[in-house]
Design an enzyme around this catalytic site. Structure first.
Site, PDB file in Angstrom:
ATOM      1  N   VAL A  25     112.755  93.038   8.096  1.00  0.00           N
ATOM      2  CA  VAL A  25     112.078  93.607   8.799  1.00  0.00           C
ATOM      3  C   VAL A  25     110.976  94.915   8.551  1.00  0.00           C
ATOM      4  O   VAL A  25     111.306  95.474   7.555  1.00  0.00           O
ATOM      5  CB  VAL A  25     113.699  94.892   9.497  1.00  0.00           C
ATOM      6  CG1 VAL A  25     113.002  95.527  10.294  1.00  0.00           C
ATOM      7  CG2 VAL A  25     115.063  94.061   9.476  1.00  0.00           C
ATOM      8  N   ASP A  26     109.999  94.615  10.130  1.00  0.00           N
ATOM      9  CA  ASP A  26     108.598  95.297   9.029  1.00  0.00           C
ATOM     10  C   ASP A  26     108.105  95.338  10.362  1.00  0.00           C
ATOM     11  O   ASP A  26     107.521  94.302  11.621  1.00  0.00           O
ATOM     12  CB  ASP A  26     108.051  93.765   8.932  1.00  0.00           C
ATOM     13  CG  ASP A  26     106.714  94.914   8.194  1.00  0.00           C
ATOM     14  OD1 ASP A  26     105.819  95.666   8.288  1.00  0.00           O
ATOM     15  OD2 ASP A  26     105.270  93.541   8.066  1.00  0.00           O
ATOM     16  N   THR A  27     108.175  96.498  10.413  1.00  0.00           N
ATOM     17  CA  THR A  27     108.105  97.615  12.049  1.00  0.00           C
ATOM     18  C   THR A  27     106.520  98.153  12.212  1.00  0.00           C
ATOM     19  O   THR A  27     105.922  97.346  13.197  1.00  0.00           O
ATOM     20  CB  THR A  27     108.677  99.427  12.117  1.00  0.00           C
ATOM     21  OG1 THR A  27     108.528  99.839  10.985  1.00  0.00           O
ATOM     22  CG2 THR A  27     110.582  98.684  12.469  1.00  0.00           C
TER      23      THR A  27
END
Length: 156
Positions: A25-27
Site C-alpha cells: 500500500v503506497d499512498t
C-alpha cells in the site's frame, strides 16, 4: 482490511482479472505498478508514454493496454490500468486506494496530556486495567443519555 503502522510494511492482496497479486500500500504513488516478473505473459502491454518518477531508475516502463477489473482486499470493485516495470514488489497506488475507500486515520488520545500525567503519577500503566491487580476496566466508561426524560442523565 486494516494495518497499523509498524516495522512491517502494509501489504495486501488484490485480484486483477481473476489473478491474485500481493502489493505494498503506497499512498505516495499516483498509480499502481505491477512487477514485470509477475505480469502474465499473455496479458497485453505497451511501452509507457510517460516515465515513472520516485522509484529509482526504471529502464523499461510499460502500461497495460487495457483497463482491468480488480477486486480489493475486501472485495471492493475497481478498475486499474497499471504501469509495469522491474521492481521487487507490486505497489498499490492512489488510483486503486481511492476506489477501495482507503483512509489514513490518526486517532486522538482518549485523555488529555494533563490527565495522562496525573494517572501515570498515580501508578497507572497504559494498556493495563485499573485497580490493585491491574485487572479492572481498560477503556473509559461512556456516558449514556437517558431517553426516558426523567432522572439522572436527562438533558434539560
Amino acid at each position: 482490511w486494516a494495518s497499523q503502522v509498524s516495522e512491517n510494511r502494509p501489504v495486501c492482496k488484490a485480484i486483477i482479472q481473476g489473478k491474485q497479486f500481493e502489493g505494498l500500500v503506497d499512498t505516495g504513488a499516483d498509480v499502481s505498478i505491477i512487477a514485470l516478473n509477475q505480469w502474465p505473459k499473455n496479458w497485453p502491454k505497451q511501452k509507457a508514454v510517460t516515465g515513472l518518477v520516485g522509484i529509482g531508475t526504471a529502464s523499461e516502463v510499460y502500461q497495460s493496454t487495457e483497463i482491468l477489473h480488480c477486486l480489493g482486499p475486501d472485495n471492493q470493485e475497481s478498475t486499474v490500468q497499471p504501469m509495469i516495470t522491474s521492481i521487487p514488489l507490486n505497489l498499490w497506488g492512489r488510483d486503486l486506494l481511492q476506489q477501495w475507500g482507503a483512509e489514513i486515520t490518526m486517532p486522538a488520545p482518549l485523555y488529555s496530556p494533563t490527565s495522562q500525567k496525573i494517572m501515570t503519577k498515580m501508578g497507572y500503566i497504559p494498556g493495563k486495567g485499573l485497580g490493585k491487580n491491574e485487572d479492572g476496566i481498560k477503556i473509559p466508561v461512556e456516558a449514556k443519555i437517558n431517553q426516558k426524560r426523567e432522572g439522572i442523565g436527562y438533558p434539560f
